[in-house]
Design an enzyme around this catalytic site. Structure first.
Site, short mmCIF file in Angstrom:
data_model
loop_
_atom_site.label_atom_id
_atom_site.label_comp_id
_atom_site.label_asym_id
_atom_site.label_seq_id
_atom_site.Cartn_x
_atom_site.Cartn_y
_atom_site.Cartn_z
N SER A 1 2.79 26.28 -22.53
CA SER A 1 4.01 26.08 -21.74
C SER A 1 5.25 26.02 -22.62
O SER A 1 5.21 25.46 -23.72
CB SER A 1 3.93 24.75 -20.99
OG SER A 1 3.00 24.82 -19.96
N ASP B 1 12.35 25.31 -13.98
CA ASP B 1 11.47 24.79 -15.05
C ASP B 1 12.01 25.28 -16.39
O ASP B 1 11.43 26.15 -17.04
CB ASP B 1 10.01 25.23 -14.83
CG ASP B 1 9.05 24.48 -15.76
OD1 ASP B 1 9.49 23.52 -16.42
OD2 ASP B 1 7.87 24.87 -15.82
N HIS C 1 9.08 20.97 -17.82
CA HIS C 1 7.91 20.10 -17.71
C HIS C 1 7.34 19.72 -19.08
O HIS C 1 6.39 18.93 -19.16
CB HIS C 1 6.84 20.70 -16.78
CG HIS C 1 5.99 21.77 -17.37
ND1 HIS C 1 6.23 23.12 -17.19
CD2 HIS C 1 4.89 21.69 -18.14
CE1 HIS C 1 5.30 23.81 -17.81
NE2 HIS C 1 4.48 22.97 -18.40
#
Length: 233
Positions: free
Chosen positions: A179, A85, A40
């Site tokens: 992230s 992910d 992402h």
């Protein structure tokens, strides 16, 4: 990172800062030419900075790279909150090891629940209001049983290729802007920061991390030049 402290300048030579569009992520240098991060974090105009500590006062050995190739489990669109992910980036040219740049090796054994893990990143240090620090923050959290994440997030499937990590009393967590960065448990690179509760660091709302060990065959296959390497289902 919520509830942490400024990282030691010498403890994160593998931590990379990724900019894309108008966002930032972390990532992990796994050898001189490859970075592992979250799917992402994919975007246009990606820039990858290595050897960064303070954004305002750069180390002398900072190096900038752009992606030469990006690899996803199936496609950049198939990841979900509990699956795939993960993104492997080949840099446009290898990096030179230096005082603040060195890779982190892939895990040699699977993660074990109960381990103490370290997280790090330039993400916000407050939530829900955001405060982005100049230097990366580091915190210690615990690797929890996956059932703790299922209890917190009812949409999760019974099994997944993710790890659940945090502190059940709250107060320490990764957050926006972290992230793609590493979860390092007992000294081994076991997870990639993926998603979590909003606001961050709430009691009984641990974070979810992509399980690196489960994806080793795919990672090693791609790096070896086998572009047909498949991700675990």
């Amino acid at each position: 990172v919520i509830g942490g402290d400024e990282c030691n300048i010498n403890e994160h030579p593998f931590l990379v800062l990724v900019y894309y569009d108008d966002y930032q992520c972390g990532g992990t240098l796994i050898n001189e030419e490859w970075v592992l991060t979250a799917a992402h974090c994919n975007g246009k105009n990606m820039e990858i900075y290595l050897g960064v500590h303070s954004k305002k006062v750069p180390n002398k050995d900072v190096q900038r790279r752009v992606p030469k190739e990006k690899f996803f489990c199936d496609s950049s669109k198939t990841y979900t909150k509990w699956n795939k992910d993960i993104m492997l980036i080949r840099l446009d040219r290898p990096v030179r090891k230096s005082a603040h740049i060195a890779p982190l090796s892939l895990p040699s054994s699977p993660p074990s629940v109960g381990s103490v893990c370290r997280v790090m990143g330039w993400g916000t240090i407050t939530s829900p209001q955001e405060t982005y620090p100049d230097v990366p923050h580091c915190a210690k959290i615990n690797l929890l049983d996956y059932s703790e994440c299922r209890a917190a997030y009812p949409g999760l499937p019974p099994k997944s290729r993710t790890l659940c990590a945090g502190v059940l009393e709250g107060g320490k967590d990764t957050c926006g802007g972290d992230s793609g960065g590493p979860l390092i448990c007992n000294g081994q690179f076991q997870g990639i920061v993926s998603w979590g509760g909003d606001p961050c660091a709430q009691p009984h709302e641990p974070g979810s991390y992509t399980n690196v060990f489960d994806h080793l065959d795919w990672i090693k296959g791609i790096i070896a030049g086998n572009t047909d390497a498949t991700c675990p289902l």
